[in-house]
Write a protein that holds these residues in place. Structure first.
Motif, PDB file in Angstrom:
ATOM      1  N   VAL A   1      49.676   6.793   9.848  1.00  0.00           N
ATOM      2  CA  VAL A   1      49.110   6.833   8.492  1.00  0.00           C
ATOM      3  C   VAL A   1      48.546   5.468   8.115  1.00  0.00           C
ATOM      4  N   ALA A   2      49.266   4.393   8.455  1.00  0.00           N
ATOM      5  CA  ALA A   2      48.787   3.046   8.139  1.00  0.00           C
ATOM      6  C   ALA A   2      47.462   2.761   8.839  1.00  0.00           C
ATOM      7  N   ASN A   3      47.343   3.151  10.092  1.00  0.00           N
ATOM      8  CA  ASN A   3      46.102   2.913  10.843  1.00  0.00           C
ATOM      9  C   ASN A   3      44.911   3.627  10.222  1.00  0.00           C
ATOM     10  N   VAL A   4      45.074   4.902   9.899  1.00  0.00           N
ATOM     11  CA  VAL A   4      43.929   5.633   9.330  1.00  0.00           C
ATOM     12  C   VAL A   4      43.634   5.171   7.906  1.00  0.00           C
ATOM     13  N   THR A   5      44.668   4.724   7.194  1.00  0.00           N
ATOM     14  CA  THR A   5      44.448   4.204   5.835  1.00  0.00           C
ATOM     15  C   THR A   5      43.656   2.910   5.898  1.00  0.00           C
ATOM     16  N   ARG A   6      43.972   2.063   6.839  1.00  0.00           N
ATOM     17  CA  ARG A   6      43.240   0.786   6.974  1.00  0.00           C
ATOM     18  C   ARG A   6      41.822   0.997   7.490  1.00  0.00           C
ATOM     19  N   THR A   7      41.644   2.007   8.327  1.00  0.00           N
ATOM     20  CA  THR A   7      40.290   2.361   8.767  1.00  0.00           C
ATOM     21  C   THR A   7      39.471   2.848   7.575  1.00  0.00           C
ATOM     22  N   MET A   8      40.089   3.682   6.748  1.00  0.00           N
ATOM     23  CA  MET A   8      39.419   4.182   5.540  1.00  0.00           C
ATOM     24  C   MET A   8      39.087   3.022   4.596  1.00  0.00           C
ATOM     25  N   GLU A   9      40.012   2.092   4.447  1.00  0.00           N
ATOM     26  CA  GLU A   9      39.784   0.928   3.587  1.00  0.00           C
ATOM     27  C   GLU A   9      38.561   0.140   4.063  1.00  0.00           C
ATOM     28  N   ALA A  10      38.484  -0.103   5.357  1.00  0.00           N
ATOM     29  CA  ALA A  10      37.346  -0.845   5.902  1.00  0.00           C
ATOM     30  C   ALA A  10      36.033  -0.102   5.663  1.00  0.00           C
ATOM     31  N   ALA A  11      36.051   1.208   5.822  1.00  0.00           N
ATOM     32  CA  ALA A  11      34.837   2.007   5.618  1.00  0.00           C
ATOM     33  C   ALA A  11      34.403   1.980   4.153  1.00  0.00           C
ATOM     34  N   ILE A  12      35.355   2.036   3.248  1.00  0.00           N
ATOM     35  CA  ILE A  12      35.023   2.013   1.819  1.00  0.00           C
ATOM     36  C   ILE A  12      34.400   0.668   1.447  1.00  0.00           C
ATOM     37  N   TYR A  13      35.002  -0.418   1.916  1.00  0.00           N
ATOM     38  CA  TYR A  13      34.435  -1.737   1.602  1.00  0.00           C
ATOM     39  C   TYR A  13      33.086  -1.945   2.296  1.00  0.00           C
ATOM     40  N   ALA A  14      32.913  -1.378   3.474  1.00  0.00           N
ATOM     41  CA  ALA A  14      31.607  -1.446   4.145  1.00  0.00           C
ATOM     42  C   ALA A  14      30.566  -0.665   3.350  1.00  0.00           C
ATOM     43  N   ALA A  15      30.960   0.472   2.802  1.00  0.00           N
ATOM     44  CA  ALA A  15      30.035   1.265   1.979  1.00  0.00           C
ATOM     45  C   ALA A  15      29.635   0.477   0.732  1.00  0.00           C
ATOM     46  N   LEU A  16      30.582  -0.190   0.107  1.00  0.00           N
ATOM     47  CA  LEU A  16      30.257  -1.015  -1.060  1.00  0.00           C
ATOM     48  C   LEU A  16      29.279  -2.133  -0.702  1.00  0.00           C
ATOM     49  N   GLU A  17      29.497  -2.761   0.433  1.00  0.00           N
ATOM     50  CA  GLU A  17      28.571  -3.812   0.878  1.00  0.00           C
ATOM     51  C   GLU A  17      27.176  -3.242   1.126  1.00  0.00           C
ATOM     52  N   SER A  18      27.118  -2.067   1.704  1.00  0.00           N
ATOM     53  CA  SER A  18      25.835  -1.416   1.968  1.00  0.00           C
ATOM     54  C   SER A  18      25.109  -1.087   0.667  1.00  0.00           C
ATOM     55  N   ILE A  19      25.850  -0.606  -0.315  1.00  0.00           N
ATOM     56  CA  ILE A  19      25.245  -0.311  -1.620  1.00  0.00           C
ATOM     57  C   ILE A  19      24.736  -1.599  -2.258  1.00  0.00           C
ATOM     58  N   ASP A  20      25.499  -2.681  -2.146  1.00  0.00           N
ATOM     59  CA  ASP A  20      25.051  -3.974  -2.683  1.00  0.00           C
ATOM     60  C   ASP A  20      23.762  -4.437  -2.005  1.00  0.00           C
ATOM     61  N   THR A  21      23.678  -4.283  -0.701  1.00  0.00           N
ATOM     62  CA  THR A  21      22.468  -4.651   0.036  1.00  0.00           C
ATOM     63  C   THR A  21      21.288  -3.802  -0.424  1.00  0.00           C
TER      64      THR A  21
END
Length: 96
Positions: free
Chosen positions: A9-29
């Motif tokens: 659960v921790a691994n998939v949660t951290r993967t999800m966290e990284a994807a969410i922050y990457a999506a935010l960065e993409s929206i900012d770009t």
């Protein structure tokens, strides 16, 4: 050795966290690009008002996406991250 339930659960949660922050960065770009393109059009000798209007619509959507991500998605993500300890405790049979 097999991963524990908590580790899974921790691994998939951290993967999800990284994807969410990457999506935010993409929206900012995306928003930064639109802002630059709007400024370029407005500064040109013959601004394309149709492009400016369309870019402003896109920029409004990007702002909306960021708001949803920051206000709702990040709040739910933080709950999931903060409560990973509960999965570990439950896996060990401890009641919380």
């Amino acid at each position: 050795m097999a991963m524990t339930v908590h580790e899974q659960v921790a691994n998939v949660t951290r993967t999800m966290e990284a994807a969410i922050y990457a999506a935010l960065e993409s929206i900012d770009t995306y928003a930064d690009t639109l802002t630059r393109l709007i400024a370029e059009q407005q500064a040109s000798a013959e601004p394309n008002e149709k492009l400016i209007k369309r870019f402003n619509q896109f920029l409004a959507r990007a702002t909306s996406m960021t708001s949803v991500m920051e206000d709702q998605v990040i709040t739910d993500l933080l709950f999931c991250l903060d409560r990973l300890f509960a999965v570990e405790m439950a896996e060990r049979g401890e009641f919380i």
